[in-house]
Design a protein around this motif. Structure first.
Motif, PDB file in Angstrom:
ATOM      1  N   THR A   9       1.242  86.630 -10.421  1.00  0.00           N
ATOM      2  CA  THR A   9       0.042  85.840 -10.725  1.00  0.00           C
ATOM      3  C   THR A   9      -0.656  85.418  -9.433  1.00  0.00           C
ATOM      4  OG1 THR A   9       1.440  83.889 -10.985  1.00  0.00           O
ATOM      5  CG2 THR A   9       0.932  85.124 -12.975  1.00  0.00           C
ATOM      6  N   GLU A  14      -2.681  88.294 -14.578  1.00  0.00           N
ATOM      7  CA  GLU A  14      -2.118  87.376 -15.575  1.00  0.00           C
ATOM      8  C   GLU A  14      -1.375  88.109 -16.678  1.00  0.00           C
ATOM      9  OE1 GLU A  14      -1.578  84.243 -15.566  1.00  0.00           O
ATOM     10  OE2 GLU A  14      -2.708  83.689 -13.763  1.00  0.00           O
ATOM     11  N   CYS A  32      -6.215  80.498 -12.038  1.00  0.00           N
ATOM     12  CA  CYS A  32      -5.315  80.290 -13.171  1.00  0.00           C
ATOM     13  C   CYS A  32      -5.174  78.795 -13.442  1.00  0.00           C
ATOM     14  CB  CYS A  32      -3.943  80.933 -12.944  1.00  0.00           C
ATOM     15  SG  CYS A  32      -3.065  80.319 -11.542  1.00  0.00           S
TER      16      CYS A  32
END
Lengths: 347, 347
Positions: B232, B281, B347
């Protein structure tokens, strides 16, 4: 060498966007500010826990979460970190769970002082030790200036409800008595004074505290305890309204019995606030069968957190109004849920 | 009547501070926006879960948390709600856990459109159904304009690691091969394009997806799988650096083998970005013993999320550098951890 004496690897004294970027700066921040203090078992992102207590037939897992956005971040009697631990410990404990593990996720605004962040994290570790829980996993995000407000913390908690224990507001019956562990409104009044807008100086401290030890003591003494809640946002009034509606009873309070510090009473009079709606962060509301009220009160009085415990009212057959208050003048008034906001960002 | 056709109890179209105050406005918001969609079992604040899967001797509980602060809140291929579910599901799954329960805590900025909040919550419920998890408890806080940024979501997750399963980066051995499930950098590139600052139009979509099904398929086919991570923040480069350092190996990548869309490669060339540091992701990084690589790849190719799975390198004896890349021109370069930030709030 402990974390305080170790030379800092951080080149900055304030949080920058790089501390949230997933790279080296973030790793250094996480190691120095968080894992050196919380000491997780491994360097994996997730905690892996041996769940012996859950293996007993009939044991249930309890799971809860709360975000904390209190302002100011530090206040008399606590700070956002202590609050984030107590809040989630208490959410578990009022449901009859023994809190075991906490997660802690931080949303940090660019520019936040790293020294302040360290104080907050140290405070979390202290309170976790007091409550007997472990902070086992976490996360850090950084947002730009003006997209946050210092630090927001979200704690989630996992605990175990022992077999046979079933506390819930719906179990309250007419005739049960309502107890609280201490004075009302200290947290809300403290935050209000700490904001400094009002030029009030006050000796008040937040009641912010972990209630799991107190609740276990009550349950040992009064195993028939029906339900517990901590009266946080919305104050005692909103908490009792929710419990009364869940149970299908009316709760009749006695104004003369409500424990209030003179300072809180005075501040409410000056500002036109109702202490029944002031937030608390260590205030336990219990409903117990009348024949166990004495045992429950005695158990509370034997603890620091329950020193000022008292009976504030009782559940009666459901009327048209969920919560009523018999005033000191002998009249009766409606105690409604909080409508709108009395004081925002108190937790 | 489902939630969409029910007449709204909310008097506002935007969030006000009262929606976080603990009173009636908050209760109405929580009922209409959250509990009507997530449908928890009870009106108690905590979830109480029967933990059958944890009763097996040797089973462990996995617990993880992540805050999500992505901007914009909605982007091609997903939104902050979908991301918050996938992110926590994936954190559990890469450790070998079967995700079961999620909590969701919302920090909402005053002025946020309630319609947008409803879209985000609906997206969370959809993704939870896809991943086979339940959102069992939650919290809502409201902060004033300028103290937040639309919506921040913190999800925590609880899962069960079956007896005998032990995946961790420290288990990686020299000779193991490194696999990924698909193309790199789509999420980071999508967010960059969606911010609109760059006047880039792009057909890209975030790869945001739950990986638990894919991981179970791999583990069935290649039970010797040593470790998994989702790459990520910090991208593939930071993820592999962490894994290599945990294991005490060097990871040698082959540039020609790295799967990249031409659009991502092009955007990186224009902007001077390195796709190895772009966030993903839904990108799984696996280390498997060489003799199980074929089985693991075949299992991935049979799934939608693993259609483009490929071998990108291998673990070798630890050298001076944790991660190296053999370039298309035959040279070798260092792949360091991300230093600073390549792109914040992805994120």
């Amino acid at each position: 060498m402990n974390a305080e004496t170790k030379p800092s690897r951080l080149r900055d004294t304030r949080i920058t966007m790089a501390h949230g970027g997933g790279g080296r700066a973030m790793r250094d921040l996480i190691e120095e500010v968080f894992t050196d203090v919380f000491r997780p078992d491994s360097d994996e992102d997730q905690a892996r826990l041996s769940a012996e207590a859950l293996r007993e037939p009939g044991a249930r897992l309890a799971f809860t979460t709360d975000s904390f956005v209190v302002t100011p971040l530090e206040f008399p009697g606590g700070d956002i970190g202590k609050l984030a631990v107590c809040g989630t410990v208490n959410d578990l404990a009022v449901g009859g769970a023994q809190p075991l593990w906490l997660s802690a996720a931080f949303i940090i605004e660019e520019g936040t002082e790293i020294a302040q962040l360290k104080r907050i994290v140290a405070s979390m570790a202290r309170e976790a030790a007091i409550a007997g829980v472990r902070i086992v996993t976490g996360d850090t995000k950084v947002v730009g200036r003006g997209s946050g407000d210092g630090v927001f913390i979200t704690t989630s908690g996992v605990g175990v409800i022992p077999p046979g224990r079933d506390m819930a507001a719906r179990h309250i019956r007419p005739g049960d008595v309502a107890l609280v562990n201490g004075v009302l409104g200290d947290h809300g009044a403290t935050i209000l004074a700490a904001r400094g807008d009002l030029a009030l100086s006050s000796p008040l401290q937040s009641d912010c505290q972990s209630l799991n030890g107190l609740i276990e003591a009550v349950l040992a003494a009064a195993p028939g305890t029906r339900a517990a809640r901590d009266a946080t946002r919305g104050g005692l009034a909103s908490c009792l309204n929710e419990m009364a509606m869940s149970a299908g009873v009316t709760v009749a309070l006695d104004e003369a019995a409500l424990p209030l510090r003179p300072e809180v009473r005075g501040m409410c009079e000056i500002l036109g606030l109702d202490p029944l709606y002031l937030a608390n962060e260590g205030t336990l509301v219990l409903f117990v069968p009348e024949d166990q009220a004495g045992a429950a009160l005695a158990a509370m009085h034997a603890t620091e957190a329950g020193r000022d415990a008292c009976l504030i009212g009782r559940a009666v057959e459901k009327g048209t109004i969920p919560v009523t208050l018999r005033t000191a003048f002998g009249g009766t008034r409606i105690v409604d849920m909080l409508v709108g906001e009395q004081l925002p960002r108190i937790c």
